[in-house]
Design a protein around this motif. Structure first.
Motif, PDB file in Angstrom:
ATOM      1  N   ASN A  22      14.015  -7.825   7.072  1.00 22.50           N
ATOM      2  CA  ASN A  22      13.448  -7.580   5.741  1.00 22.50           C
ATOM      3  C   ASN A  22      11.966  -7.933   5.719  1.00 22.50           C
ATOM      4  OD1 ASN A  22      15.992  -6.889   4.803  1.00 22.50           O
ATOM      5  ND2 ASN A  22      16.353  -8.827   3.747  1.00 22.50           N
ATOM      6  N   ALA A  23      11.621  -9.045   6.355  1.00 28.77           N
ATOM      7  CA  ALA A  23      10.224  -9.489   6.370  1.00 28.77           C
ATOM      8  C   ALA A  23       9.353  -8.524   7.165  1.00 28.77           C
ATOM      9  CB  ALA A  23      10.130 -10.898   6.953  1.00 28.77           C
ATOM     10  N   VAL A  24       9.836  -8.065   8.300  1.00 29.49           N
ATOM     11  CA  VAL A  24       9.064  -7.119   9.112  1.00 29.49           C
ATOM     12  C   VAL A  24       8.817  -5.833   8.330  1.00 29.49           C
ATOM     13  CG1 VAL A  24       9.032  -5.741  11.220  1.00 29.49           C
ATOM     14  CG2 VAL A  24       9.898  -8.079  11.289  1.00 29.49           C
ATOM     15  N   ALA A  25       9.867  -5.325   7.681  1.00 29.07           N
ATOM     16  CA  ALA A  25       9.722  -4.094   6.899  1.00 29.07           C
ATOM     17  C   ALA A  25       8.741  -4.280   5.748  1.00 29.07           C
ATOM     18  CB  ALA A  25      11.081  -3.654   6.370  1.00 29.07           C
ATOM     19  N   ALA A  26       8.823  -5.423   5.063  1.00 30.20           N
ATOM     20  CA  ALA A  26       7.903  -5.689   3.954  1.00 30.20           C
ATOM     21  C   ALA A  26       6.462  -5.744   4.448  1.00 30.20           C
ATOM     22  CB  ALA A  26       8.278  -7.000   3.267  1.00 30.20           C
ATOM     23  N   LEU A  27       6.227  -6.439   5.553  1.00 27.31           N
ATOM     24  CA  LEU A  27       4.875  -6.561   6.074  1.00 27.31           C
ATOM     25  C   LEU A  27       4.307  -5.207   6.499  1.00 27.31           C
ATOM     26  CD1 LEU A  27       5.302  -9.852   8.116  1.00 27.31           C
ATOM     27  CD2 LEU A  27       3.867  -9.540   6.091  1.00 27.31           C
ATOM     28  N   SER A  28       5.170  -4.315   6.958  1.00 24.72           N
ATOM     29  CA  SER A  28       4.689  -2.988   7.351  1.00 24.72           C
ATOM     30  C   SER A  28       4.157  -2.202   6.165  1.00 24.72           C
ATOM     31  CB  SER A  28       5.811  -2.197   8.037  1.00 24.72           C
ATOM     32  OG  SER A  28       6.767  -1.716   7.101  1.00 24.72           O
ATOM     33  N   CYS A  29       4.591  -2.560   4.954  1.00 27.05           N
ATOM     34  CA  CYS A  29       4.162  -1.845   3.744  1.00 27.05           C
ATOM     35  C   CYS A  29       2.724  -2.166   3.350  1.00 27.05           C
ATOM     36  CB  CYS A  29       5.090  -2.176   2.577  1.00 27.05           C
ATOM     37  SG  CYS A  29       6.790  -1.598   2.783  1.00 27.05           S
ATOM     38  N   ARG A  30       2.078  -3.078   4.044  1.00 21.87           N
ATOM     39  CA  ARG A  30       0.669  -3.379   3.783  1.00 21.87           C
ATOM     40  C   ARG A  30      -0.250  -2.274   4.304  1.00 21.87           C
ATOM     41  NH1 ARG A  30       0.103  -8.697   7.027  1.00 21.87           N
ATOM     42  NH2 ARG A  30       1.258  -7.300   8.444  1.00 21.87           N
ATOM     43  N   GLY A  31       0.281  -1.358   5.116  1.00 24.14           N
ATOM     44  CA  GLY A  31      -0.495  -0.251   5.650  1.00 24.14           C
ATOM     45  C   GLY A  31      -0.081   1.063   5.029  1.00 24.14           C
ATOM     46  N   LEU A  32      -0.971   2.035   5.093  1.00 17.58           N
ATOM     47  CA  LEU A  32      -0.670   3.345   4.526  1.00 17.58           C
ATOM     48  C   LEU A  32       0.339   4.100   5.375  1.00 17.58           C
ATOM     49  CD1 LEU A  32      -1.123   5.636   2.533  1.00 17.58           C
ATOM     50  CD2 LEU A  32      -3.189   6.251   3.804  1.00 17.58           C
ATOM     51  N   ASP A  33       0.210   3.999   6.685  1.00 16.62           N
ATOM     52  CA  ASP A  33       1.141   4.677   7.578  1.00 16.62           C
ATOM     53  C   ASP A  33       2.310   3.750   7.909  1.00 16.62           C
ATOM     54  OD1 ASP A  33       0.612   3.514  10.628  1.00 16.62           O
ATOM     55  OD2 ASP A  33      -1.068   3.281   9.251  1.00 16.62           O
ATOM     56  N   GLY A  34       3.260   4.239   8.692  1.00 15.82           N
ATOM     57  CA  GLY A  34       4.462   3.459   8.975  1.00 15.82           C
ATOM     58  C   GLY A  34       4.344   2.505  10.130  1.00 15.82           C
ATOM     59  N   GLN A  35       3.205   2.492  10.852  1.00 14.59           N
ATOM     60  CA  GLN A  35       3.146   1.708  12.085  1.00 14.59           C
ATOM     61  C   GLN A  35       2.049   0.648  12.127  1.00 14.59           C
ATOM     62  OE1 GLN A  35       3.006   4.164  15.602  1.00 14.59           O
ATOM     63  NE2 GLN A  35       4.785   5.383  15.018  1.00 14.59           N
ATOM     64  N   SER A  36       0.916   0.890  11.502  1.00 17.54           N
ATOM     65  CA  SER A  36      -0.265   0.072  11.768  1.00 17.54           C
ATOM     66  C   SER A  36      -0.090  -1.400  11.415  1.00 17.54           C
ATOM     67  CB  SER A  36      -1.480   0.638  11.025  1.00 17.54           C
ATOM     68  OG  SER A  36      -1.283   0.608   9.618  1.00 17.54           O
TER      69      SER A  36
ATOM     70  N   VAL B 164       0.843  -1.192   0.000  1.00 14.82           N
ATOM     71  CA  VAL B 164       0.000   0.000   0.000  1.00 14.82           C
ATOM     72  C   VAL B 164       0.877   1.241   0.000  1.00 14.82           C
ATOM     73  CG1 VAL B 164      -1.735   1.310   1.282  1.00 14.82           C
ATOM     74  CG2 VAL B 164      -1.903  -1.182   1.123  1.00 14.82           C
ATOM     75  N   SER B 165       1.890   1.248   0.867  1.00 10.18           N
ATOM     76  CA  SER B 165       2.816   2.369   0.957  1.00 10.18           C
ATOM     77  C   SER B 165       4.116   1.888   1.594  1.00 10.18           C
ATOM     78  CB  SER B 165       2.224   3.502   1.792  1.00 10.18           C
ATOM     79  OG  SER B 165       3.195   4.480   2.109  1.00 10.18           O
ATOM     80  N   THR B 166       5.230   2.425   1.151  1.00  8.16           N
ATOM     81  CA  THR B 166       6.529   2.096   1.750  1.00  8.16           C
ATOM     82  C   THR B 166       6.915   3.086   2.844  1.00  8.16           C
ATOM     83  OG1 THR B 166       7.718   3.376   0.060  1.00  8.16           O
ATOM     84  CG2 THR B 166       7.339   1.028  -0.384  1.00  8.16           C
ATOM     85  N   LEU B 167       6.013   3.977   3.204  1.00  9.61           N
ATOM     86  CA  LEU B 167       6.305   4.985   4.211  1.00  9.61           C
ATOM     87  C   LEU B 167       6.728   4.327   5.524  1.00  9.61           C
ATOM     88  CD1 LEU B 167       6.203   8.030   4.932  1.00  9.61           C
ATOM     89  CD2 LEU B 167       3.876   7.614   5.772  1.00  9.61           C
ATOM     90  N   GLY B 168       7.892   4.683   6.018  1.00  9.31           N
ATOM     91  CA  GLY B 168       8.366   4.177   7.299  1.00  9.31           C
ATOM     92  C   GLY B 168       9.012   2.815   7.249  1.00  9.31           C
ATOM     93  N   ALA B 169       9.076   2.172   6.073  1.00  4.73           N
ATOM     94  CA  ALA B 169       9.607   0.813   6.001  1.00  4.73           C
ATOM     95  C   ALA B 169      11.065   0.752   6.449  1.00  4.73           C
ATOM     96  CB  ALA B 169       9.461   0.262   4.587  1.00  4.73           C
ATOM     97  N   GLY B 170      11.842   1.766   6.074  1.00  2.00           N
ATOM     98  CA  GLY B 170      13.237   1.791   6.504  1.00  2.00           C
ATOM     99  C   GLY B 170      13.356   1.922   8.009  1.00  2.00           C
ATOM    100  N   ASP B 171      12.531   2.764   8.621  1.00  2.00           N
ATOM    101  CA  ASP B 171      12.548   2.932  10.076  1.00  2.00           C
ATOM    102  C   ASP B 171      12.155   1.630  10.765  1.00  2.00           C
ATOM    103  OD1 ASP B 171      12.983   5.594   9.343  1.00  2.00           O
ATOM    104  OD2 ASP B 171      10.841   6.074   9.501  1.00  2.00           O
TER     105      ASP B 171
END
Length: 297
Positions: A267-281, A236-243
């Motif tokens: 890598n897996a945690v960062a990829a899974l975070s990209c399923r949300g629009l924001d960097g945390q949800s 959905v968005s890569t926002l915050g994936a690096g953090d």
């Protein structure tokens, strides 16, 4: 002694994010698929990631005495992150308005600069002195000298080195994690793996370069040079994936995984975070991470 394993020091923001197909032109109105309001900032997102992955974590930084600051505190309390080291400043809490474009797989950011940092309060100094690790972002790293914090004199130091580190002395930190672009600026004549190894050997630390969707490459004296590929998910968005990656990597190191396994899991945690629009949800917890990796094996 404190039971906090990691203190994160740096930027804390409240962000408003809109997901659109294409960026609007001048005076153009476009419809957003989603609009979200969420916590942000490299140190803050890393703190949430660490906490979700089972690492006791505190956040240190400055927020304003305003509604955004109150929302910041509510988010951290909900996530189980210790906030006793947060200081309240006179300026407004930092924040950004972010437009993420599906067509471009990119984002445009308008930000209110991180507010001037006030002195660390007594609880922040106590937390840092008793922690196992101190994780800093591009703002937090500049606080270390004024606070008389140095490698080998207190907690181990992890640095999210995403900005302006072409000339940074990597020996100042125990875990040095720049982007592949920053490594290219540091060593324009070297291949990425060779550059990562050079920094790690010279600095006697762990050095890892992030490579976006291509994964990450790291070196330690125990592991040698290792690489882990990224994971494909419905982004959905890569926002915050690096953090998120930085928090996840440190969590895996603390939990005793090898460097290669730590890279793969982060890598897996960062990829899974990209399923949300924001960097945390959509940051997973450890059980969700393990389930994802088992299904991919």
């Amino acid at each position: 002694m404190s039971d906090i394993q990691v203190v994160c020091l740096g930027v804390i923001t409240i962000d408003t994010i809109a997901l659109v197909d294409n960026y609007p032109g001048e005076d153009e109105r476009v419809l957003a698929h989603q609009i979200a309001r969420a916590g942000g900032g490299p140190a803050a997102v890393a703190a949430v990631t660490l906490s979700r992955l089972g690492v006791s974590t505190a956040i240190v930084g400055t927020i304003g005495d305003d509604e955004d600051g109150a929302e910041v505190l509510r988010i951290f309390v909900r996530e189980g992150v210790d906030t006793s080291g947060i200081s309240i400043g006179a300026s407004a809490t930092s924040g950004s308005v972010i437009v993420a474009s599906k067509a471009h797989s990119a984002r445009a950011i308008s930000t209110r600069q991180p507010m001037q940092q006030v002195n660390l309060n007594a609880e922040a100094k106590k937390l840092i002195s008793q922690a196992e690790w101190l994780h800093v972002d591009h703002v937090g790293i500049n606080r270390l000298k004024s606070e008389k914090i140095a490698r080998g004199n207190g907690p181990k130091i992890s640095f999210d080195a995403g900005y302006n580190v072409a000339d940074f002395e990597a020996s100042e930190v125990d875990l040095f994690v720049p982007t592949d672009r920053q490594m290219a600026l540091r060593y324009p004549d070297l291949q990425l793996g060779t550059a990562v190894e050079r920094d790690a050997v010279n600095a006697k630390n762990i050095t890892v370069a992030t490579q976006g969707s291509a994964g990450s490459t790291g070196y330690s004296s125990e592991s040698g040079l290792v690489h882990a590929d990224g994971f494909a998910v419905d982004v959905v968005s890569t926002l915050g994936a690096g953090d998120v990656f930085h928090g996840a990597l440190l969590a895996q190191v603390i939990q005793g995984h090898t460097l290669e396994a730590s890279l793969m899991r982060a890598n897996a945690v960062a990829a899974l975070s990209c399923r949300g629009l924001d960097g945390q949800s959509m940051i997973p917890n450890t059980a969700e991470l393990d389930k994802f990796l088992k299904e991919r094996s």
